[in-house]
Design a protein around this motif. Structure first.
Motif: not given
Ligand code: TMP
Length: 253
Positions: A50-54, A185-198
């Motif tokens: 899962n580490n490698r696939l993610s 990031e400074g005054d801004f927020q950004r959404l990112v894909v987190a956790d894992e994909i496996s």
């Protein structure tokens, strides 16, 4: 050497403080759980796979401009990721009916969806991650209207990317779950894909045989989970072609 500070231990991963502020080390365990940890087992090799696939999926997403928390893989079981504030939602995209939508709506497993269907569950183990609507999400302040637009766009882009990657190796992406994090990031927020994909968080069916290559193998006692994940990794070129079904994976660097 000083011991690392453990931040959180979940069912499949442990998070440690990273080497620099704003980073986290994500350790993939061999533990498999299903039905909210009612069923548990240790599957040797699962964590490394899962580490490698993610890493493979997150790197691909970063490459097409879908932001993720992934920075780099550190070793067989660990990866460095950006620290983020996880939005308490499981974002599910379904292309074909399987799992809970079948029991909930009486749909036969394998029925194609008229279009990708996006569902949200509230992340709370004690409640069994209940399905919620955008009304609940807005009313309880889990995410803003703008966040929800961004989350939907991210989920559909992940679906397009993952569907294409899988189709190219003869696998149907039936459904998947992602989690979304906020990074500042400074005054801004950004959404990112987190956790894992496996294969723990997707349903993957071999197109020719219909064989399941995901955690349903464990949930439904369909065979050897590490074999199934190894097959996915091998098709994607993450494992050497001739390698035997594994208990201890040989991973390409
Ligand atoms: P479901 O059909 O059980 O609702 O699952 C939908 C997708 O979400 C499926 O790909 C498996 C994944 N999933 C998780 O990643 N974690 C979970 O706790 C559950 C219930 C599902």
């Amino acid at each position: 050497m000083a011991r690392r500070t453990k931040i959180y231990e979940g069912k499949a991963k442990i998070l440690y403080e990273g080497p620099e502020p704003g980073t986290i080390v994500q350790y993939f365990k061999d533990d498999a759980t299903a039905f909210n940890a009612e069923k548990m087992a240790v599957i040797e090799g699962k964590g490394a796979l899962n580490n490698r696939l993610s890493e493979y999926f997150m790197t691909g997403l970063n490459g097409i401009g879908v932001p993720t928390h992934f920075i780099k893989r550190l070793n067989m079981r660990e990866q460095l990721v950006r620290q983020c504030e996880i939005i308490p939602l499981e974002v599910i995209v379904r292309n074909v009916a399987a799992g809970s939508i079948c029991t909930r709506l009486g749909i036969e497993e394998g029925t194609p969806m008229p279009r990708p269907i996006v569902e949200y569950c509230y992340k709370d183990d004690a409640l069994g991650d209940p399905l919620v609507t955008e009304e609940h999400i807005a009313a309880f302040g889990w995410a803003s209207q703008q966040d929800m637009e961004d989350i939907l766009a991210l989920a559909l882009r992940v679906n397009d990317f993952m569907s294409g990657v899988m189709l190219a190796v003869g696998i149907k992406l039936v459904d998947f779950k992602i989690e979304i994090g906020r990074v500042y990031e400074g005054d801004f927020q950004r959404l990112v894909v987190a956790d894992e994909i496996s294969p723990d968080s997707c349903r993957l069916w071999d197109i020719e045989s219909g064989r399941k290559l995901d955690k349903d193998v464990f949930r439904r006692d369909l065979g050897d989970l590490a074999d199934a994940y190894t097959e996915v990794a091998r098709r994607l070129g993450v494992l050497p072609k001739g390698s035997t079904p594994m208990t201890k994976p040989t991973l390409i660097n």
